[in-house]
Enzyme design. Structure first.
Site, PDB file in Angstrom:
ATOM      1  N   SER A 246       0.824  -1.207   0.000  1.00  0.00           N
ATOM      2  CA  SER A 246       0.000   0.000   0.000  1.00  0.00           C
ATOM      3  C   SER A 246       0.857   1.256   0.000  1.00  0.00           C
ATOM      4  O   SER A 246       2.000   1.262   0.479  1.00  0.00           O
ATOM      5  CB  SER A 246      -0.911   0.012   1.230  1.00  0.00           C
ATOM      6  OG  SER A 246      -0.159   0.267   2.402  1.00  0.00           O
ATOM      7  N   GLY A 250       4.204   2.337   2.108  1.00  0.00           N
ATOM      8  CA  GLY A 250       5.356   2.832   1.361  1.00  0.00           C
ATOM      9  C   GLY A 250       5.863   4.150   1.902  1.00  0.00           C
ATOM     10  O   GLY A 250       7.080   4.381   2.014  1.00  0.00           O
ATOM     11  N   GLU A 267       6.827  -0.209  -5.178  1.00  0.00           N
ATOM     12  CA  GLU A 267       5.723  -0.458  -6.121  1.00  0.00           C
ATOM     13  C   GLU A 267       4.458  -0.435  -5.292  1.00  0.00           C
ATOM     14  O   GLU A 267       4.202  -1.346  -4.498  1.00  0.00           O
ATOM     15  CB  GLU A 267       5.921  -1.803  -6.841  1.00  0.00           C
ATOM     16  CG  GLU A 267       5.051  -1.953  -8.085  1.00  0.00           C
ATOM     17  CD  GLU A 267       3.650  -2.433  -7.765  1.00  0.00           C
ATOM     18  OE1 GLU A 267       2.729  -1.572  -7.804  1.00  0.00           O
ATOM     19  OE2 GLU A 267       3.470  -3.612  -7.468  1.00  0.00           O
ATOM     20  N   CYS A 301      -2.945  -4.544  -8.208  1.00  0.00           N
ATOM     21  CA  CYS A 301      -2.714  -3.098  -8.193  1.00  0.00           C
ATOM     22  C   CYS A 301      -3.005  -2.457  -9.544  1.00  0.00           C
ATOM     23  O   CYS A 301      -3.261  -1.258  -9.611  1.00  0.00           O
ATOM     24  CB  CYS A 301      -1.284  -2.802  -7.756  1.00  0.00           C
ATOM     25  SG  CYS A 301      -0.023  -3.651  -8.726  1.00  0.00           S
TER      26      CYS A 301
END
Length: 499
Positions: A246, A250, A267, A301
């Site tokens: 998430s 991050g 990512e 994602c």
């Protein structure tokens, strides 16, 4: 949507893991914590895995640092390391049936999807090996004074690789495999929801350590909670943190790494938009868009969860989307005939259902789905939400479930503005009769990947996001380059000719 009944008990084949994997060996943990892995369909505990402690994590980092400083793995050529990566892929391939089972349990994907995914992922391992064989780690460049400088690529050092639950073997391909190819030592921190597949990967590494193909210390695999994970991120012996998950997590990792300016690759989340232009062929759209939005029951994602359509074509697109979802069987993931399974956990199911209620409260209209499936399993129906404004939570926040928002636009410029009106910038799609027009429009979309008249997933090419969708790239040569530091060595210029 259809359902079928479970006929066997595949959970009986899954064993507990009572040790932790540090430095290439299964060893006793310093604690007594257990992680229960719950099957997403039967809702029963499939297996128990030993959870790592802060001390276990420190031992893993120490082993990685010692292995890196000894330099045996880092000193090998990229081609030599590539041979080992090919061997990893070969040994994992022999265990695809086991990995297929674990993918169903941990993620909720169905049998055909899990089997296909495992095979595809091994192609990524081999692609990294092929890229490593092409890498030039020393390049000479002439300077203006007539001398030569050498540009050297060196491994970034000890890498902390933190992966999510929605495809652990694939995440290993993006993070651990290129890090190994570059000569790094790695501590892999797995999600507590999906530690079983990485344990199979650890088994393979243990075999290669026993065979003398990987030095001890180069790789550890540990499942851990947030507190233990933070001890990994803040360990001063970690040079590089690579994370998938998430955006909020991050940001937390970036803040923790900033104290010592550790290298970070991220990512993160996405809220991808699919723009359907008025000239688009509806058959082409519906060939790609429904699974582009509902792959892995939306637990991806890159899912195309915002569908942008003009008022002119709104009704026919919604009708076609409904019809397409009617053709996708959902139910028992162990049945070959089903294509969509449950979500990964009860907590996540409730999280997704909460977004449906939030969308309704803000004026969204549920025109398809909106509920659960059957009496067992963490299912959420593929759901179409109409009358969505782009400022609503359902349009701005990543849900990680099969919820499709229908948003109308006035003209092409408005469509681009809506697509870009997001903190995320991971993926997107454009559907149009004119491919070159689609390409031109793609260059106006602020995302790392854009599909034109398709929904391609090819992670041998660079993948990553703009804005709050991440930092850096995974896949392709660009993904391998993330794990190199660049050093310039200046050699002396030749003496003047008349000296």
């Amino acid at each position: 949507m259809t359902t079928t009944e479970q006929v066997t008990d595949p959970l009986a084949t899954i064993a507990d893991r009572d040790k932790v994997f540090i430095g290439g060996r299964w060893v006793e943990s310093t604690g007594d914590e257990w992680i229960d892995v719950v099957d997403s369909y039967s809702e029963r505990t499939a297996a128990r895995v030993r959870g790592a402690t802060v001390d276990d994590m420190a031992r893993a980092v120490d082993a990685a640092r010692a292995a890196f400083e000894r330099g045996e793995w880092a000193r090998r050529s990229p081609a030599e390391r590539a041979d080992v990566i090919d061997e990893i892929a070969n040994r994992l391939e022999a265990r695809i049936p086991e990995l297929t089972t674990l993918g169903i349990v941990e993620v909720g994907v169905t049998t055909p999807v899990s089997a296909m995914t495992q095979q595809m992922v091994l192609g990524l391992y081999r692609a990294v090996a092929a890229e490593a064989r092409e890498v030039e780690v020393v390049e000479e460049r002439r300077r203006g004074d007539g001398g030569v400088s050498r540009i050297v690529k060196e491994p970034t050092g000890v890498v902390a690789a933190i992966i999510p639950w929605n495809g652990p073997i694939g995440s290993i391909a993006f993070k651990v495999i290129p890090a190994l190819a570059a000569g790094c030592s790695v501590v892999l921190k797995t999600s507590p929801e999906a530690p079983l597949s990485p344990s199979v990967f650890a088994d393979v590494i243990a075999e290669l350590v026993d065979d003398g193909k990987i030095p001890e210390g180069v790789l550890s695999v540990l499942a851990a909670d947030r507190e233990v994970s933070e001890s990994l991120v803040t360990n001063p012996e970690v040079d590089h943190i690579t994370f998938t998950g998430s955006t909020e997590t991050g940001k937390r990792i970036m803040s923790l790494a900033a104290d010592r300016v550790a290298k970070v690759s991220l990512e993160l989340g996405g809220k991808s938009a699919a723009i359907i232009l008025d000239d688009a062929d509806l058959n082409t759209v519906m060939t790609h868009l429904p699974m582009g939005g509902c792959m892995q029951s939306g637990q991806a994602c890159v899912a195309l969860t915002r569908v942008l359509v003009s008022r002119k074509r709104h009704d026919e697109v919604v009708a076609a989307y409904k019809a397409a979802l009617d053709m996708i069987p959902i139910g028992n993931p162990w049945e070959q005939t089903n294509f969509l399974g449950p979500l990964t956990s009860a907590r996540h199911r409730d999280h997704v259902l909460g977004y449906i209620e939030a969308a309704k409260a803000e004026g969204g209209e549920i025109v398809y789905g909106g509920g659960t499936v059957g009496d067992t399993g963490f299912f959420v129906q593929p759901t179409i939400i109409d009358n969505v404004r782009n400022d609503m939570r359902i349009a701005q926040e990543e849900v990680f479930g099969p919820l499709i928002s229908i948003i109308t636009y006035e003209d092409e410029d408005d469509a681009v503005a809506i697509a870009n009106d997001s903190v995320y910038g991971l993926s997107g799609a454009i559907f149009t009769a004119d491919v070159e027009r689609g390409f031109e429009l793609a260059q106006r979309i602020r995302t790392g990947t854009v599909n034109v008249n398709t929904a391609v997933l090819d992670f041998t090419l660079p993948f990553g996001g703009y804005k709050q969708s991440g930092v850096g790239r995974e896949g392709g040569p660009e993904g391998l380059e993330e794990f190199f530091e660049i050093k310039t060595v200046h050699l002396p210029a030749p003496p003047p000719a008349d000296a």
